[in-house]
Design an enzyme around this catalytic site. Structure first.
Site, PDB file in Angstrom:
ATOM      1  N   ARG A 121      39.331  54.687 -30.893  1.00 27.68           N
ATOM      2  CA  ARG A 121      40.903  55.249 -31.182  1.00 27.68           C
ATOM      3  C   ARG A 121      40.929  56.376 -31.412  1.00 27.68           C
ATOM      4  O   ARG A 121      41.846  57.281 -32.060  1.00 27.68           O
ATOM      5  CB  ARG A 121      41.167  54.452 -32.586  1.00 27.68           C
ATOM      6  N   MET A 122      40.037  57.345 -31.160  1.00 26.39           N
ATOM      7  CA  MET A 122      39.873  58.816 -31.192  1.00 26.39           C
ATOM      8  C   MET A 122      40.787  59.321 -29.698  1.00 26.39           C
ATOM      9  O   MET A 122      40.074  60.053 -28.952  1.00 26.39           O
ATOM     10  CB  MET A 122      38.677  59.306 -31.093  1.00 26.39           C
TER      11      MET A 122
END
Ligand code: FMN
Length: 214
Positions: free
Chosen positions: A193-194
């Protein structure tokens, strides 16, 4: 390699590489063109389908898909019924948002800006390229208005067929808009989720860019 795996391989490649500041074109429409080409090359179904969000005079947002029919430095073009719900919204509040949901590539592009009505000549030129059925349908459908039944719609279509045996004129209600981008975000999915989010904002005659937390 079949298309499905092609897309999976591309998604992985993009996710691994990410979107860096050094990848950005000088202006967002050039950048948009690159990503649009990627979406087409990946075989995405209707990569020109975009979600258009408008807001009513009472502040009620609404969204729907429309098809992108032109993209240039001036903006993004779509065609519709100008007296539809979206048309009424845009007449009162031209500021709107567009979203390209290219999720098979783990990408999205978000655009914000005011929509301007296209000149009649541009509308007529595009209308002439539409298939006869779509041109007749544009006469038969007072988009977003309540209809009593399917039969009423079908009767309106049959009437249009009779009224225009050859040439189909542009319906009075029909038109198009060009959204002039003020803000354009390029979102690239990354592991954990970066994600990468790089945003262009209009600044004087040019653009400035910034990175947002995912
Ligand atoms: C993939 C897709 C593309 C569409 N393209 C258009 C379009 O280009 N123009 C349009 O008026 N409606 C288009 N529609 C229909 C709209 O989503 C919507 O139902 C219609 O414009 C009425 O919206 P409104 O009542 O909010 O004005 C499309 C729908 C889909 C699913």
């Amino acid at each position: 390699m079949d298309r499905q795996r092609d897309v999976a391989a591309l998604r992985r490649e993009y996710a691994d590489h990410g979107l860096a500041e050094s990848d950005l074109a000088a202006d967002p429409m050039t950048m948009f063109g690159r990503w649009f080409d990627d979406a087409r090359a990946a075989g995405l179904h209707e990569p020109n389908a975009m979600v258009l969000a408008t807001v009513s005079p009472h502040g009620q947002p609404s969204s729907r898909m429309v098809l992108l029919k032109g993209a240039s430095d001036e903006g993004l073009v779509f065609f519709t019924n100008v007296r539809s719900r979206k048309g009424e919204d845009l007449a009162a509040e031209p500021r709107c948002a567009l979203l390209f949901p290219w999720h098979p590539l783990e990408r999205q592009v978000r655009v914000e800006g005011p929509a301007a009505v296209l000149p009649p000549a541009d509308v007529a030129a595009y209308f002439a390229t539409r298939p006869r059925g779509s041109r007749l349908g544009a006469h038969a459908s007072h988009q977003s208005r309540v209809v009593a039944s399917r039969a009423e719609l079908d009767a309106a279509y049959a009437q249009a067929e009779k009224a225009f045996p050859d040439e189909v004129p542009v319906p009075e209600e029909w038109g198009g808009y060009r959204v002039r981008p003020e803000v354009v975000e390029f979102w690239q999915g990354r592991p954990g989720r970066m994600h990468d989010r790089l945003v262009y904002r209009r600044s004087g005659d040019g653009w400035r860019t910034e990175r947002l937390a995912p």
